[in-house]
Design a protein around this motif. Structure first.
Motif, PDB file in Angstrom:
ATOM      1  N   GLU A 152       1.343   6.254 -10.078  1.00  0.00           N
ATOM      2  CA  GLU A 152       1.229   7.144  -9.622  1.00  0.00           C
ATOM      3  C   GLU A 152       3.494   8.041  -9.280  1.00  0.00           C
ATOM      4  OE1 GLU A 152      -1.600   8.404  -8.357  1.00  0.00           O
ATOM      5  OE2 GLU A 152      -2.807   8.475 -10.397  1.00  0.00           O
ATOM      6  N   LEU A 153       4.036   8.442  -9.684  1.00  0.00           N
ATOM      7  CA  LEU A 153       4.977   8.592  -9.495  1.00  0.00           C
ATOM      8  C   LEU A 153       5.486  10.739  -9.077  1.00  0.00           C
ATOM      9  CD1 LEU A 153       8.129   7.521  -8.002  1.00  0.00           C
ATOM     10  CD2 LEU A 153       8.822   7.693 -10.453  1.00  0.00           C
ATOM     11  N   SER A 154       5.519  11.186  -8.157  1.00  0.00           N
ATOM     12  CA  SER A 154       5.190  12.378  -7.727  1.00  0.00           C
ATOM     13  C   SER A 154       6.952  13.085  -7.738  1.00  0.00           C
ATOM     14  CB  SER A 154       4.785  13.283  -7.141  1.00  0.00           C
ATOM     15  OG  SER A 154       4.631  12.220  -6.046  1.00  0.00           O
ATOM     16  N   THR A 155       7.368  14.336  -8.026  1.00  0.00           N
ATOM     17  CA  THR A 155       8.857  14.043  -8.052  1.00  0.00           C
ATOM     18  C   THR A 155       9.780  13.435  -8.482  1.00  0.00           C
ATOM     19  OG1 THR A 155       8.948  13.851  -5.934  1.00  0.00           O
ATOM     20  CG2 THR A 155       8.204  15.789  -5.954  1.00  0.00           C
ATOM     21  N   ALA A 156       9.311  13.199 -10.183  1.00  0.00           N
ATOM     22  CA  ALA A 156      10.172  11.976 -10.231  1.00  0.00           C
ATOM     23  C   ALA A 156      11.800  12.171 -10.569  1.00  0.00           C
ATOM     24  CB  ALA A 156       9.141  11.550 -11.590  1.00  0.00           C
ATOM     25  N   GLN A 157      11.687  13.548 -10.989  1.00  0.00           N
ATOM     26  CA  GLN A 157      12.973  13.651 -11.232  1.00  0.00           C
ATOM     27  C   GLN A 157      13.954  13.099 -10.001  1.00  0.00           C
ATOM     28  OE1 GLN A 157      10.379  16.108 -10.441  1.00  0.00           O
ATOM     29  NE2 GLN A 157      11.495  17.951  -9.487  1.00  0.00           N
ATOM     30  N   ALA A 171       7.922   3.234  -4.065  1.00  0.00           N
ATOM     31  CA  ALA A 171       8.133   3.285  -4.828  1.00  0.00           C
ATOM     32  C   ALA A 171       7.974   2.285  -5.822  1.00  0.00           C
ATOM     33  CB  ALA A 171       8.550   4.514  -5.501  1.00  0.00           C
ATOM     34  N   ARG A 172       9.421   1.060  -5.165  1.00  0.00           N
ATOM     35  CA  ARG A 172       9.198  -0.227  -5.278  1.00  0.00           C
ATOM     36  C   ARG A 172       8.022  -0.521  -5.562  1.00  0.00           C
ATOM     37  NH1 ARG A 172      14.786   1.453  -3.998  1.00  0.00           N
ATOM     38  NH2 ARG A 172      13.987   0.370  -1.707  1.00  0.00           N
ATOM     39  N   ARG A 173       7.106  -1.525  -4.269  1.00  0.00           N
ATOM     40  CA  ARG A 173       6.557  -2.423  -3.835  1.00  0.00           C
ATOM     41  C   ARG A 173       5.170  -1.142  -4.875  1.00  0.00           C
ATOM     42  NH1 ARG A 173       8.441  -0.521   1.592  1.00  0.00           N
ATOM     43  NH2 ARG A 173       6.322   1.194   2.004  1.00  0.00           N
ATOM     44  N   ALA A 174       5.395  -0.155  -4.489  1.00  0.00           N
ATOM     45  CA  ALA A 174       3.773   0.136  -5.736  1.00  0.00           C
ATOM     46  C   ALA A 174       3.632  -0.465  -6.710  1.00  0.00           C
ATOM     47  CB  ALA A 174       2.879   1.867  -5.905  1.00  0.00           C
ATOM     48  N   LEU A 175       4.752  -0.602  -7.335  1.00  0.00           N
ATOM     49  CA  LEU A 175       5.460  -1.028  -8.816  1.00  0.00           C
ATOM     50  C   LEU A 175       5.150  -2.348  -8.934  1.00  0.00           C
ATOM     51  CD1 LEU A 175       5.711  -0.008 -11.933  1.00  0.00           C
ATOM     52  CD2 LEU A 175       8.210   0.081 -11.038  1.00  0.00           C
ATOM     53  N   ASP A 176       5.609  -2.985  -7.754  1.00  0.00           N
ATOM     54  CA  ASP A 176       6.036  -4.196  -8.120  1.00  0.00           C
ATOM     55  C   ASP A 176       4.506  -4.768  -7.905  1.00  0.00           C
ATOM     56  OD1 ASP A 176       9.009  -4.553  -8.278  1.00  0.00           O
ATOM     57  OD2 ASP A 176       8.886  -4.827  -6.131  1.00  0.00           O
TER      58      ASP A 176
END
Length: 195
Positions: A152-157, A171-176
Protein backbone atom coordinates in the motif's frame (compact mmCIF):
# COMPACT_ATOMS: atom_id res chain seq x y z
CA UNK A 1 14.93 -24.28 -11.65
CA UNK A 2 13.11 -22.02 -14.09
CA UNK A 3 11.97 -18.61 -12.93
CA UNK A 4 8.22 -18.48 -12.31
CA UNK A 5 6.28 -16.40 -14.79
CA UNK A 6 4.67 -13.31 -13.25
CA UNK A 7 2.08 -11.12 -14.97
CA UNK A 8 1.92 -7.47 -13.84
CA UNK A 9 -0.71 -4.85 -14.62
CA UNK A 10 -2.38 -1.76 -13.19
CA UNK A 11 -6.08 -1.11 -12.77
CA UNK A 12 -5.81 2.27 -14.47
CA UNK A 13 -4.71 3.28 -17.96
CA UNK A 14 -4.67 7.02 -17.29
CA UNK A 15 -1.49 8.80 -18.35
CA UNK A 16 0.71 9.16 -15.28
CA UNK A 17 -1.53 6.92 -13.16
CA UNK A 18 -0.04 6.20 -9.75
CA UNK A 19 -1.06 2.55 -10.04
CA UNK A 20 0.78 2.39 -13.35
CA UNK A 21 3.92 3.67 -11.64
CA UNK A 22 3.50 1.06 -8.91
CA UNK A 23 3.13 -1.67 -11.54
CA UNK A 24 6.32 -0.50 -13.27
CA UNK A 25 8.45 -0.52 -10.10
CA UNK A 26 6.88 -3.84 -9.08
CA UNK A 27 7.89 -5.37 -12.41
CA UNK A 28 11.51 -4.41 -11.69
CA UNK A 29 11.36 -5.71 -8.12
CA UNK A 30 9.85 -9.00 -9.30
CA UNK A 31 12.55 -9.42 -11.94
CA UNK A 32 15.24 -8.82 -9.30
CA UNK A 33 13.51 -11.46 -7.14
CA UNK A 34 13.95 -13.99 -10.00
CA UNK A 35 10.54 -13.64 -11.62
CA UNK A 36 10.10 -13.93 -15.38
CA UNK A 37 7.99 -10.77 -15.69
CA UNK A 38 5.42 -9.69 -18.28
CA UNK A 39 4.16 -6.11 -17.79
CA UNK A 40 0.97 -5.25 -19.70
CA UNK A 41 -1.51 -2.39 -19.93
CA UNK A 42 -5.23 -3.07 -19.79
CA UNK A 43 -5.47 -0.33 -22.41
CA UNK A 44 -4.22 -2.89 -24.93
CA UNK A 45 -7.24 -5.11 -24.14
CA UNK A 46 -10.30 -2.85 -24.43
CA UNK A 47 -13.58 -4.41 -23.34
CA UNK A 48 -17.19 -3.25 -23.38
CA UNK A 49 -18.99 -2.80 -20.09
CA UNK A 50 -20.16 -6.23 -18.98
CA UNK A 51 -23.71 -6.95 -20.06
CA UNK A 52 -25.36 -10.38 -19.90
CA UNK A 53 -27.42 -9.67 -23.02
CA UNK A 54 -24.25 -8.78 -24.94
CA UNK A 55 -22.61 -11.99 -23.77
CA UNK A 56 -25.68 -14.01 -24.80
CA UNK A 57 -25.81 -12.53 -28.31
CA UNK A 58 -22.12 -12.04 -29.11
CA UNK A 59 -20.28 -14.24 -26.65
CA UNK A 60 -17.27 -13.33 -24.55
CA UNK A 61 -15.10 -10.69 -26.28
CA UNK A 62 -11.83 -11.88 -27.77
CA UNK A 63 -9.82 -9.56 -25.50
CA UNK A 64 -11.33 -11.22 -22.41
CA UNK A 65 -10.32 -14.63 -23.73
CA UNK A 66 -6.86 -13.32 -24.58
CA UNK A 67 -6.46 -11.94 -21.05
CA UNK A 68 -7.68 -15.19 -19.50
CA UNK A 69 -5.11 -17.12 -21.55
CA UNK A 70 -2.42 -14.64 -20.56
CA UNK A 71 -3.23 -15.12 -16.86
CA UNK A 72 -3.23 -18.89 -17.42
CA UNK A 73 0.25 -18.70 -18.96
CA UNK A 74 1.68 -17.25 -15.73
CA UNK A 75 1.99 -18.77 -12.27
CA UNK A 76 1.75 -15.44 -10.45
CA UNK A 77 -0.05 -12.13 -10.98
CA UNK A 78 0.70 -8.72 -9.46
CA UNK A 79 -2.20 -6.25 -9.64
CA UNK A 80 -1.76 -2.58 -8.74
CA UNK A 81 -5.04 -0.80 -8.17
CA UNK A 82 -5.99 2.82 -7.60
CA UNK A 83 -8.81 3.61 -5.20
CA UNK A 84 -12.02 5.09 -6.61
CA UNK A 85 -14.68 6.09 -4.08
CA UNK A 86 -13.11 3.80 -1.48
CA UNK A 87 -13.17 0.76 -3.77
CA UNK A 88 -11.63 -0.63 -6.94
CA UNK A 89 -11.98 1.21 -10.26
CA UNK A 90 -14.57 0.24 -12.88
CA UNK A 91 -11.93 -0.67 -15.48
CA UNK A 92 -10.43 -3.32 -13.21
CA UNK A 93 -13.77 -4.69 -12.00
CA UNK A 94 -15.09 -4.89 -15.57
CA UNK A 95 -11.94 -6.70 -16.72
CA UNK A 96 -12.26 -9.30 -13.96
CA UNK A 97 -16.00 -9.68 -14.66
CA UNK A 98 -15.31 -10.49 -18.31
CA UNK A 99 -12.39 -12.83 -17.63
CA UNK A 100 -14.56 -14.76 -15.17
CA UNK A 101 -17.03 -15.43 -18.00
CA UNK A 102 -14.45 -17.31 -20.09
CA UNK A 103 -15.67 -20.89 -19.88
CA UNK A 104 -14.38 -22.58 -23.06
CA UNK A 105 -12.63 -25.92 -22.68
CA UNK A 106 -9.05 -25.36 -21.57
CA UNK A 107 -9.53 -21.61 -21.13
CA UNK A 108 -10.47 -21.82 -17.43
CA UNK A 109 -6.80 -22.49 -16.64
CA UNK A 110 -6.69 -18.86 -15.47
CA UNK A 111 -8.15 -20.09 -12.17
CA UNK A 112 -5.97 -20.87 -9.14
CA UNK A 113 -3.14 -18.47 -9.93
CA UNK A 114 -1.17 -16.82 -7.11
CA UNK A 115 -1.81 -13.08 -6.66
CA UNK A 116 -0.21 -10.20 -4.83
CA UNK A 117 -2.21 -6.99 -4.62
CA UNK A 118 -1.03 -3.41 -4.35
CA UNK A 119 -2.94 -0.22 -3.72
CA UNK A 120 -2.00 3.40 -4.22
CA UNK A 121 -3.74 6.67 -3.53
CA UNK A 122 -3.02 10.33 -3.03
CA UNK A 123 -4.46 10.04 0.49
CA UNK A 124 -3.18 8.40 3.64
CA UNK A 125 -4.77 4.97 3.29
CA UNK A 126 -2.68 3.89 0.31
CA UNK A 127 -5.54 2.26 -1.54
CA UNK A 128 -6.15 -0.20 1.30
CA UNK A 129 -9.93 -0.09 0.90
CA UNK A 130 -9.67 -0.86 -2.82
CA UNK A 131 -7.32 -3.76 -2.08
CA UNK A 132 -9.81 -5.25 0.40
CA UNK A 133 -12.52 -5.29 -2.27
CA UNK A 134 -10.12 -6.49 -4.97
CA UNK A 135 -9.06 -9.40 -2.78
CA UNK A 136 -12.69 -10.59 -2.58
CA UNK A 137 -13.32 -10.16 -6.32
CA UNK A 138 -10.19 -12.02 -7.41
CA UNK A 139 -10.74 -14.88 -4.96
CA UNK A 140 -14.42 -15.29 -5.89
CA UNK A 141 -14.40 -14.30 -9.55
CA UNK A 142 -11.11 -15.77 -10.73
CA UNK A 143 -10.50 -18.43 -8.08
CA UNK A 144 -7.21 -16.71 -7.29
CA UNK A 145 -4.94 -17.61 -4.40
CA UNK A 146 -4.38 -14.16 -2.91
CA UNK A 147 -1.30 -13.92 -0.71
CA UNK A 148 -1.82 -12.21 2.64
CA UNK A 149 0.96 -9.63 2.25
CA UNK A 150 0.04 -6.61 0.15
CA UNK A 151 1.67 -3.32 -0.81
CA UNK A 152 0.00 0.00 0.00
CA UNK A 153 1.41 3.36 -1.06
CA UNK A 154 -0.10 6.43 0.56
CA UNK A 155 0.42 9.99 -0.73
CA UNK A 156 1.69 8.25 -3.84
CA UNK A 157 1.82 11.49 -5.82
CA UNK A 158 4.97 12.31 -3.82
CA UNK A 159 6.45 8.80 -3.72
CA UNK A 160 8.32 8.72 -7.06
CA UNK A 161 11.27 10.61 -8.48
CA UNK A 162 11.52 11.76 -12.09
CA UNK A 163 12.91 8.37 -13.11
CA UNK A 164 9.79 6.67 -11.76
CA UNK A 165 11.59 5.11 -8.79
CA UNK A 166 10.30 5.01 -5.23
CA UNK A 167 12.06 7.64 -3.14
CA UNK A 168 11.39 6.19 0.34
CA UNK A 169 13.57 3.31 1.50
CA UNK A 170 10.72 1.89 3.59
CA UNK A 171 8.47 1.71 0.52
CA UNK A 172 11.20 0.02 -1.52
CA UNK A 173 11.75 -2.56 1.23
CA UNK A 174 8.03 -3.26 1.51
CA UNK A 175 7.71 -3.73 -2.25
CA UNK A 176 10.77 -5.98 -2.37
CA UNK A 177 9.25 -8.11 0.41
CA UNK A 178 5.96 -8.69 -1.38
CA UNK A 179 7.78 -9.27 -4.68
CA UNK A 180 9.88 -12.04 -3.11
CA UNK A 181 6.78 -13.57 -1.52
CA UNK A 182 4.96 -13.63 -4.87
CA UNK A 183 7.89 -15.20 -6.70
CA UNK A 184 8.21 -17.88 -4.01
CA UNK A 185 4.45 -18.48 -3.96
CA UNK A 186 4.36 -18.76 -7.75
CA UNK A 187 7.32 -21.12 -7.71
CA UNK A 188 5.60 -23.41 -5.19
CA UNK A 189 2.46 -23.27 -7.33
CA UNK A 190 4.39 -24.18 -10.48
CA UNK A 191 5.97 -27.17 -8.71
CA UNK A 192 2.68 -28.45 -7.29
CA UNK A 193 1.38 -31.35 -9.44
CA UNK A 194 -2.20 -30.66 -8.34
CA UNK A 195 -2.26 -27.54 -10.52
Amino acid sequence: MASPKILVFAGSTRTGALSGKVAAVAAKALALADGDVTLISLGDYPLPIYNGDLEATEGVPRNATNLARLVAAHQGVFVATPEYNRSLPPLLKNTIDWISRVKAEGDTAYRRRVYTLAGSSDGRFGGARAVIDLRKVIAAGLGGIVLPDQFELSTAQHAFNEAGELTEESARRALDRVARALVEGARRFADDPRY
